[in-house]
Motif scaffolding. Sequence first.
Motif, PDB file in Angstrom:
ATOM      1  N   VAL A  94       0.866  -1.184   0.000  1.00  0.00           N
ATOM      2  CA  VAL A  94       0.000   0.000   0.000  1.00  0.00           C
ATOM      3  C   VAL A  94       0.898   1.228   0.000  1.00  0.00           C
ATOM      4  N   ASP A  95       0.337   2.380  -0.301  1.00  0.00           N
ATOM      5  CA  ASP A  95       1.087   3.625  -0.147  1.00  0.00           C
ATOM      6  C   ASP A  95       1.476   3.776   1.313  1.00  0.00           C
ATOM      7  N   ALA A  96       2.694   4.241   1.555  1.00  0.00           N
ATOM      8  CA  ALA A  96       3.162   4.257   2.942  1.00  0.00           C
ATOM      9  C   ALA A  96       4.168   5.367   3.172  1.00  0.00           C
ATOM     10  N   CYS A  97       4.302   5.729   4.422  1.00  0.00           N
ATOM     11  CA  CYS A  97       5.356   6.649   4.827  1.00  0.00           C
ATOM     12  C   CYS A  97       5.852   6.228   6.199  1.00  0.00           C
ATOM     13  N   GLU A  98       6.920   6.844   6.593  1.00  0.00           N
ATOM     14  CA  GLU A  98       7.602   6.459   7.828  1.00  0.00           C
ATOM     15  C   GLU A  98       7.690   7.707   8.712  1.00  0.00           C
ATOM     16  N   ALA A 113       3.486  14.677   2.465  1.00  0.00           N
ATOM     17  CA  ALA A 113       3.621  13.347   1.867  1.00  0.00           C
ATOM     18  C   ALA A 113       2.369  12.996   1.059  1.00  0.00           C
ATOM     19  N   ALA A 114       1.242  13.518   1.505  1.00  0.00           N
ATOM     20  CA  ALA A 114      -0.027  13.254   0.819  1.00  0.00           C
ATOM     21  C   ALA A 114      -0.217  14.156  -0.397  1.00  0.00           C
ATOM     22  N   MET A 161       1.362  12.504  11.904  1.00  0.00           N
ATOM     23  CA  MET A 161       1.556  12.400  10.459  1.00  0.00           C
ATOM     24  C   MET A 161       0.289  11.858   9.794  1.00  0.00           C
ATOM     25  N   PRO A 215       2.749   0.883  -5.250  1.00  0.00           N
ATOM     26  CA  PRO A 215       2.677   1.771  -4.086  1.00  0.00           C
ATOM     27  C   PRO A 215       3.805   2.798  -4.023  1.00  0.00           C
ATOM     28  N   ASN A 216       3.463   3.993  -3.529  1.00  0.00           N
ATOM     29  CA  ASN A 216       4.456   5.036  -3.270  1.00  0.00           C
ATOM     30  C   ASN A 216       4.913   4.957  -1.824  1.00  0.00           C
ATOM     31  N   LEU A 217       6.141   5.353  -1.603  1.00  0.00           N
ATOM     32  CA  LEU A 217       6.691   5.366  -0.235  1.00  0.00           C
ATOM     33  C   LEU A 217       7.354   6.715   0.013  1.00  0.00           C
ATOM     34  N   VAL A 218       7.007   7.330   1.125  1.00  0.00           N
ATOM     35  CA  VAL A 218       7.698   8.551   1.563  1.00  0.00           C
ATOM     36  C   VAL A 218       8.463   8.198   2.821  1.00  0.00           C
ATOM     37  N   ASN A 219       9.778   8.360   2.779  1.00  0.00           N
ATOM     38  CA  ASN A 219      10.605   7.742   3.805  1.00  0.00           C
ATOM     39  C   ASN A 219      11.953   8.440   3.876  1.00  0.00           C
ATOM     40  N   LEU A 227      14.444   6.712   5.859  1.00  0.00           N
ATOM     41  CA  LEU A 227      15.273   5.674   6.491  1.00  0.00           C
ATOM     42  C   LEU A 227      16.065   4.925   5.422  1.00  0.00           C
ATOM     43  N   TYR A 268      13.253  15.151   8.912  1.00  0.00           N
ATOM     44  CA  TYR A 268      12.519  14.101   8.201  1.00  0.00           C
ATOM     45  C   TYR A 268      11.999  14.620   6.855  1.00  0.00           C
ATOM     46  N   TYR A 281       4.315  17.235   7.814  1.00  0.00           N
ATOM     47  CA  TYR A 281       5.060  16.185   7.109  1.00  0.00           C
ATOM     48  C   TYR A 281       4.085  15.208   6.448  1.00  0.00           C
ATOM     49  N   GLY A 282       3.071  14.823   7.193  1.00  0.00           N
ATOM     50  CA  GLY A 282       2.079  13.889   6.650  1.00  0.00           C
ATOM     51  C   GLY A 282       1.333  14.481   5.466  1.00  0.00           C
ATOM     52  N   ALA A 335       3.112  11.378  -4.588  1.00  0.00           N
ATOM     53  CA  ALA A 335       2.384  11.570  -3.332  1.00  0.00           C
ATOM     54  C   ALA A 335       1.599  10.322  -2.926  1.00  0.00           C
ATOM     55  N   LEU A 336       1.288  10.260  -1.631  1.00  0.00           N
ATOM     56  CA  LEU A 336       0.504   9.146  -1.091  1.00  0.00           C
ATOM     57  C   LEU A 336      -0.973   9.442  -1.318  1.00  0.00           C
ATOM     58  N   HIS A 392      -6.605  13.870   2.748  1.00  0.00           N
ATOM     59  CA  HIS A 392      -7.316  12.840   1.959  1.00  0.00           C
ATOM     60  C   HIS A 392      -8.378  12.171   2.836  1.00  0.00           C
ATOM     61  N   LEU A 443      19.132   2.344   5.865  1.00  0.00           N
ATOM     62  CA  LEU A 443      20.010   1.746   6.870  1.00  0.00           C
ATOM     63  C   LEU A 443      21.434   1.549   6.373  1.00  0.00           C
ATOM     64  N   ILE A 471      -2.201  13.450   6.790  1.00  0.00           N
ATOM     65  CA  ILE A 471      -2.614  12.732   5.578  1.00  0.00           C
ATOM     66  C   ILE A 471      -4.138  12.648   5.508  1.00  0.00           C
TER      67      ILE A 471
END
Lengths: 184, 265, 358, 86
Positions: B71-75, C68-69, B84, C204-208, C210, C91, C64-65, C195-196, B92, C212, B88
Amino acid sequence: MESSIVIAGFGGQGVLFAGKMLAYAGMENGLHVTWIPSYGPEMRGGTANCTVVISDRPIGAPIVSQPEIVIALNHPSFEKYVDKVRPGGLIVVNSSLVTEKCERDDVEAVYIPANLIAEAFDQPKLLNMAAVGAMLARRPIVSLETFRQALTAHLPATKTELLDVNMLILQRGYDAAVPLSLGV
Amino acid sequence: MLDTLPLENERLVYARPRTLASRYTHYCPGCTHGTAHRLIAEVLDELGLQDETILVASVGCSVFAYDYFDVDACEAAHGRAPAMATGIKRYHPDKIVFTYQGDGDLASIGAAEIIHVANRGENITTIFINNAIYGMTGGQMAPTSLIGQKTTSSPFGRDTQLAGYPMHMAELLAGIPGTAYSVRRSLHDARHVIQAKKAIKTAFEAQMAGIGFSIVELLSTCPTNWGMTPGDSCDWVRDQMVPVYPLGDFKVADELQQARGRSKR
Amino acid sequence: MAQQLLKGNNAFAEAAIRAGCDAYFGYPITPQTELLEHMSARMIELGRVFLQAESEVAAINMVYGAAAAGAKVMTSSSSPGISLMQEGYSYIAGSEVPVVIIDIMRGGPGLGNIQPSQSDYFQVTKSAGHGDFHPIVLAPATVQEAIDLTVLAFDLAQQYRTLVFVVADGAIGQMMEPAELPPMRPLPARAPDWALTGAKGRSPNLVNSLYLGADSLETLNLRLQDKLHAIESAELRYETIDVDDADLVIVAFGTAARVAKTAMQTLADEGIRVGLLRPITLWPFPTEALYDLSRSGKSFLVVEMNAGQMLLDVKAAVGADAPVSFFGRMGGAIPMPEEIVAAAHNALAQPAFAWAGA
Amino acid sequence: MATGRIVVDVERCKGCDLCRDACPPDVLRHADFLNAKGYRPIILLDPKHKCTGCALCATVCPDGCITVFRDIPQPKEKIHHGAAIA
């Protein structure tokens, strides 16, 4: 030509509003203006002041250490500012609350019983207009008519029923301070 | 490629959910994070939400959750997943937004964020993994550690004089008006796993119905940091954690009960 | 659109709205509160996202959220709140989402006071969170510029997918000046590709942020550095007045620069040849312009409303052999024109690193 | 006669044994080989055909590596047999 005006008094005396109306009047005269308040807790119940600069050139500093004009609406403001008026400047003193006189001979002082004037119109809170009227009588940095126009245009919508009495108090303050040589 | 198609006279009873990514997880053997992931994925499949869902991963052992769901995701930063998710969801409102958080993340550093997301009745879902320990950093005391529990940062056992009491987040959040659904389940055996899945489904249904914040607290194992076999870990959840963290429904909003009643008819 | 008498804080807010800001999260703090209040009314009226968060930490993470959206999102705060938000900046930088932040600076350290200050220069230009990055930092000196730079901030944030600060001291936030607002821009019809939005019809999109592995994180950093270099070469902005003939160049931004302009009139009347270099972008910084001026034998006077923060960047730019004096006021005091005139006299009389403190 | 069977994704399996603990007929065993991650995966060892396809193993599997099938009762066949008898 650059004029700087400090209006100072208690919170609730309409200090910030009077300054804004001067700034509007300046702007509508095509001049550069700045208005800056003292802000935050000291406004609440304590003293409040604002500085208005009106100039025919772009304005640098929005605050001044030696204002050309001071309107002192209460005693603490008189104490704070009487020695800061620029030599050759003007201090408008609300003689309803300030019993002392300006002892400097290098500034002009005008004493106006602003509270009494406003109370005579049953609008004690509008003492600011009496003081501004007096100031415009001595230093017409904007004309009384321009100021009236600013007031008409920018009086908050909730206060429009007070427009006429604002005008009357403004005029009374003006009349009380206008130099006799002008023969008004 | 594994042959997971039924033969002629068979039917498929269970297959890996589509929403669960094919990537191998980094979780230790027997860690029930994986179980929780799988249940969420099954629920998203069953509700047809895969394409509508945005995951907010948190910090802790489940930091890579974004790799494990298709799924679409963020951290998010540590503890901030609810904030956060708020950003979102507000942008949305028609999407399904969920956070996946451990006990250090949710009950300690993110305590303020989770309380306020509940208090605003933010229409998101939180899956809360309570394994009574900080897993990723190597087994330190969590706000959910049991009284007397020895961890790498409570070597003499959790002393309430020194470190306070286990935090009962499901009960605490149930007391907040904006919370529509707050329950605690456990992952320590098959029966409880099935109950956990039903709760997760209800939580997402609460979000779909738009009636407020939903959270499922899942008692979970950490065999590695507890120093036990996976099987013994499940027994420890049953024998030690469940008595401290009773399973049950602490808040089920009336609207949710009505909505569920309607959908069943 | 005609000129209006606008308070700085309201001007920032309305400019953001007209630039297309469609989500705002914030927390009240003086002297920026009118900004939040303005958003609380207008954003709701316009059907856009407004939320008063439980803390600055929550606010920046909501930002931030939303970023990302795919939102054109903004927050605003003042110095202590800006400090608290640092977690989020990093972040945001690491995951390369566009965000605009308005900082109406007040006196510090600690709770300090609510009077105007430029005390955040270091934290916004040098240390806006952990890791190697710079936000773009815009520093208006007038209410009109507050409007123009806020609009620019949204454009730069989107163009570079980066964090953009607009910093002004409390005086600019609180003062009223005539200014003209831009027309209302239409909102974009759809979110950007990265965007999410739910992965319908795509992977799927990822906003991140991290990474490692050392190699993968270094790769990200190298890409960020490339982007920062591109910003440095394309987005530098500063104003100069009379620098070519000047013996002394005053370097100041924001309100300090305004006051310096008043002081320059006095100095000019005295026959002193003085110029002004006013950085409009605090990052990128006009290093080369200052270096070039130093090579033509000028002295410098840095004026700030802090203990000398931009001073270090000026010194680094002009090198050890150029005389750089400093005049600063702290604690919320605004320098007076007369003080800058006196500091200019001192700087010229004792050109070798004469320090005139507050 | 077994009425079900499972397929284990042995590369995904970490050999945690939770499925063994959950399995009522006890038909799950460790493989005699190691997978690429070094785990000894679970396999179905059901010589006596006891697996019912109950899926409890899959229910508790943290790694989603078990696929479960269950036999479909064959009414058609019964009709056929019946027809033969008749």
